[in-house]
Design a protein around this motif. Sequence first.
Motif, PDB file in Angstrom:
ATOM      1  N   GLY A 222     -12.600 -13.378   0.479  1.00 13.26           N
ATOM      2  CA  GLY A 222     -12.394 -14.816   0.302  1.00 13.26           C
ATOM      3  C   GLY A 222     -11.020 -15.232   0.793  1.00 13.26           C
ATOM      4  N   SER A 223     -10.391 -16.145   0.072  1.00 16.56           N
ATOM      5  CA  SER A 223      -9.065 -16.648   0.443  1.00 16.56           C
ATOM      6  C   SER A 223      -8.186 -16.628  -0.799  1.00 16.56           C
ATOM      7  CB  SER A 223      -9.169 -18.077   0.992  1.00 16.56           C
ATOM      8  OG  SER A 223      -7.879 -18.586   1.283  1.00 16.56           O
ATOM      9  N   ARG A 224      -7.183 -15.731  -0.814  1.00 10.27           N
ATOM     10  CA  ARG A 224      -6.325 -15.565  -1.976  1.00 10.27           C
ATOM     11  C   ARG A 224      -4.892 -15.271  -1.542  1.00 10.27           C
ATOM     12  NH1 ARG A 224      -7.141 -16.678  -7.475  1.00 10.27           N
ATOM     13  NH2 ARG A 224      -9.360 -16.499  -7.952  1.00 10.27           N
ATOM     14  N   ASN A 225      -3.940 -15.594  -2.425  1.00  8.27           N
ATOM     15  CA  ASN A 225      -2.543 -15.222  -2.182  1.00  8.27           C
ATOM     16  C   ASN A 225      -1.860 -14.990  -3.527  1.00  8.27           C
ATOM     17  OD1 ASN A 225      -0.887 -17.822  -2.967  1.00  8.27           O
ATOM     18  ND2 ASN A 225      -2.638 -18.532  -1.754  1.00  8.27           N
ATOM     19  N   SER A 226      -0.769 -14.207  -3.507  1.00  9.27           N
ATOM     20  CA  SER A 226      -0.019 -13.907  -4.722  1.00  9.27           C
ATOM     21  C   SER A 226       1.419 -13.552  -4.353  1.00  9.27           C
ATOM     22  CB  SER A 226      -0.669 -12.757  -5.492  1.00  9.27           C
ATOM     23  OG  SER A 226       0.009 -12.517  -6.714  1.00  9.27           O
ATOM     24  N   LYS A 227       2.372 -13.928  -5.222  1.00  4.26           N
ATOM     25  CA  LYS A 227       3.788 -13.660  -4.988  1.00  4.26           C
ATOM     26  C   LYS A 227       4.459 -13.325  -6.316  1.00  4.26           C
ATOM     27  CE  LYS A 227       8.049 -15.817  -3.263  1.00  4.26           C
ATOM     28  NZ  LYS A 227       8.630 -17.047  -2.663  1.00  4.26           N
ATOM     29  N   ASN A 228       5.160 -12.190  -6.375  1.00  5.55           N
ATOM     30  CA  ASN A 228       5.863 -11.795  -7.600  1.00  5.55           C
ATOM     31  C   ASN A 228       6.582 -10.484  -7.328  1.00  5.55           C
ATOM     32  OD1 ASN A 228       6.735 -11.732 -10.281  1.00  5.55           O
ATOM     33  ND2 ASN A 228       4.735 -12.352 -11.079  1.00  5.55           N
ATOM     34  N   HIS A 229       7.109  -9.871  -8.384  1.00  7.23           N
ATOM     35  CA  HIS A 229       7.630  -8.515  -8.292  1.00  7.23           C
ATOM     36  C   HIS A 229       7.235  -7.770  -9.555  1.00  7.23           C
ATOM     37  CE1 HIS A 229      10.842 -10.225 -10.782  1.00  7.23           C
ATOM     38  NE2 HIS A 229      11.242  -8.995 -11.066  1.00  7.23           N
ATOM     39  N   ASP A 259       4.674 -10.781  -1.446  1.00  8.43           N
ATOM     40  CA  ASP A 259       4.196 -12.133  -1.151  1.00  8.43           C
ATOM     41  C   ASP A 259       3.086 -11.938  -0.125  1.00  8.43           C
ATOM     42  OD1 ASP A 259       3.699 -14.733  -0.522  1.00  8.43           O
ATOM     43  OD2 ASP A 259       5.737 -15.231   0.120  1.00  8.43           O
ATOM     44  N   ALA A 260       1.840 -11.935  -0.572  1.00 11.88           N
ATOM     45  CA  ALA A 260       0.735 -11.538   0.290  1.00 11.88           C
ATOM     46  C   ALA A 260      -0.423 -12.514   0.183  1.00 11.88           C
ATOM     47  CB  ALA A 260       0.263 -10.129  -0.077  1.00 11.88           C
ATOM     48  N   SER A 261      -1.189 -12.612   1.267  1.00  9.40           N
ATOM     49  CA  SER A 261      -2.384 -13.453   1.276  1.00  9.40           C
ATOM     50  C   SER A 261      -3.449 -12.794   2.148  1.00  9.40           C
ATOM     51  CB  SER A 261      -2.074 -14.856   1.797  1.00  9.40           C
ATOM     52  OG  SER A 261      -1.654 -14.807   3.144  1.00  9.40           O
ATOM     53  N   LEU A 262      -4.695 -13.173   1.912  1.00 10.62           N
ATOM     54  CA  LEU A 262      -5.812 -12.600   2.670  1.00 10.62           C
ATOM     55  C   LEU A 262      -6.878 -13.661   2.876  1.00 10.62           C
ATOM     56  CD1 LEU A 262      -7.462  -9.158   2.282  1.00 10.62           C
ATOM     57  CD2 LEU A 262      -8.893 -11.193   1.953  1.00 10.62           C
ATOM     58  N   ALA A 313      -4.537 -11.071   7.292  1.00  8.23           N
ATOM     59  CA  ALA A 313      -3.684 -10.836   6.132  1.00  8.23           C
ATOM     60  C   ALA A 313      -2.244 -11.178   6.449  1.00  8.23           C
ATOM     61  CB  ALA A 313      -3.779  -9.383   5.678  1.00  8.23           C
ATOM     62  N   ARG A 314      -1.588 -11.795   5.497  1.00  8.41           N
ATOM     63  CA  ARG A 314      -0.150 -12.036   5.555  1.00  8.41           C
ATOM     64  C   ARG A 314       0.515 -10.974   4.679  1.00  8.41           C
ATOM     65  NH1 ARG A 314       4.766 -13.746   7.473  1.00  8.41           N
ATOM     66  NH2 ARG A 314       6.174 -14.176   5.737  1.00  8.41           N
ATOM     67  N   ILE A 315       1.427 -10.221   5.260  1.00 11.89           N
ATOM     68  CA  ILE A 315       2.040  -9.085   4.576  1.00 11.89           C
ATOM     69  C   ILE A 315       3.532  -9.316   4.403  1.00 11.89           C
ATOM     70  CG2 ILE A 315       2.585  -6.630   4.762  1.00 11.89           C
ATOM     71  CD1 ILE A 315       0.021  -6.371   6.479  1.00 11.89           C
ATOM     72  N   SER A 316       3.974  -9.359   3.170  1.00  9.50           N
ATOM     73  CA  SER A 316       5.410  -9.401   2.873  1.00  9.50           C
ATOM     74  C   SER A 316       5.604  -8.616   1.580  1.00  9.50           C
ATOM     75  CB  SER A 316       5.900 -10.841   2.700  1.00  9.50           C
ATOM     76  OG  SER A 316       7.295 -10.856   2.446  1.00  9.50           O
ATOM     77  N   GLY A 347       5.176  -9.611   7.993  1.00  8.72           N
ATOM     78  CA  GLY A 347       4.381  -9.806   9.197  1.00  8.72           C
ATOM     79  C   GLY A 347       2.940 -10.134   8.885  1.00  8.72           C
ATOM     80  N   THR A 348       2.064  -9.897   9.855  1.00  6.20           N
ATOM     81  CA  THR A 348       0.646 -10.224   9.728  1.00  6.20           C
ATOM     82  C   THR A 348      -0.202  -9.061  10.243  1.00  6.20           C
ATOM     83  OG1 THR A 348       0.607 -11.294  11.905  1.00  6.20           O
ATOM     84  CG2 THR A 348       1.037 -12.688   9.991  1.00  6.20           C
ATOM     85  N   ALA A 349      -1.463  -9.029   9.781  1.00 11.05           N
ATOM     86  CA  ALA A 349      -2.414  -8.029  10.259  1.00 11.05           C
ATOM     87  C   ALA A 349      -3.781  -8.683  10.416  1.00 11.05           C
ATOM     88  CB  ALA A 349      -2.492  -6.861   9.280  1.00 11.05           C
TER      89      ALA A 349
END
Length: 414
Positions: A222-229, A259-262, A313-316, A347-349
């Motif tokens: 689906g479409s999700r993102n999350s940011k934390n530590h 900080d990632a999204s897919l 995917a957004r990869i951080s 970056g991105t994948a």
Amino acid sequence: MASWKEQDEVSVINMADFASALEKVDCTAPTLSMIFSRPELFVEAQKSWEWINGGEKNSVIMFANHRYCGEDKAGAPFRVTGIKFDDKQLTAYAIVEEIANLETVIPDGELVVDSIADIDEPIEEAPKDDLEQADASKVSKRQTVSITPSISLNKDFNNKNIFSIGSGNNYLKLDCTTCGSRGKINIKLYTRIRWFSVQESYVEFRAQEVRAFVNLKLHGKGSRNSKNHKVLFPITAYGFQIPGIATLRLAADIGIGYDASLLGEGQVTWGATAMLTNPSVMRQCFKGCNHINSGWQITTQQVQPAGSGSLMARISAHTFITPKAEARIFSSGYEVGIALLAPKFDGTALVAANSDGGICAHPKAILGVDIDVKVGLQCYVYAGPNYQSPNWQRTLYERMWTLYDECFILARKP
């Protein structure tokens, strides 16, 4: 262990530093006895304290911070005038006098805190890769002049879920498949006092053979993102107190920030090993000295990426190691930490599949991952509640460079 420069220099032995090494204690003047639990600890005590019988110029104070001393003697200061050792009984007998007023014994000089070091934990090797492995024989033993405890970074967090959000047809997860850190960080507090005011004071961080290895898997649908530590290993390495004079707390956190999204469905894995310049040293001066900064650069080795499904995917993400010292000398309070973010990815994948071929511009490639990711290091000194919300910070080193910028073929037609 102690270096006597002036007659008025004072050395402090804090019993709490080696309480676990003692089997029994009798905190009664004029002879304070300490029975050690193991022969090697008793031998180290003999080596560490042999200077106590060196003469009248040696001013030694012992704080009886041990549960066997009872409430009436808890933290009581004693002046140590001599010491004897019984090899058969593994017992040290300190000749002591009770001190009623600390101001009579610490008017001037360097405050030197002497603790019996535990037998050092060896630096372990990271999982085998193409990099030269750390040589534990090159690692020096911890120092015990001033306050110099050591924080071990020998931690593994394999197959650890970092976050998981959503479910069913709309979810996102980030896992550490093979992750960990190696090495150690020594932290030293030094204070020089004169007539109960601080003339010079600093905290020094010295990183030895420090490396982090990270292999991450981002997967979902689906479409999700999350940011934390996420703190994976909180470490309280050292707590110390001289009543009325000084307190010190040292701690460190090891974990993953992200900080990632897919968008789509599938998974992608990537990673790297990062090695810190050895040694790396940072001295944060509070008063009467200069800052020192050397090292704090890294070299990296990539881990081959992989993927399945079809996704963008957004990869951080980054591994963080954040040693911190909090100190109070008389009425002055200090706090300082280092944020070591390495390896740090951004970056991105794109994972793509096509049974007809053509992935990665190759006619027979049916599955591939096109990945554009930078890797690097961010390292800064800070004060505040945590490394992400500092009250102030000063950059030691920051750099990003290309880790991946290509399309990797993962499957081909026969």
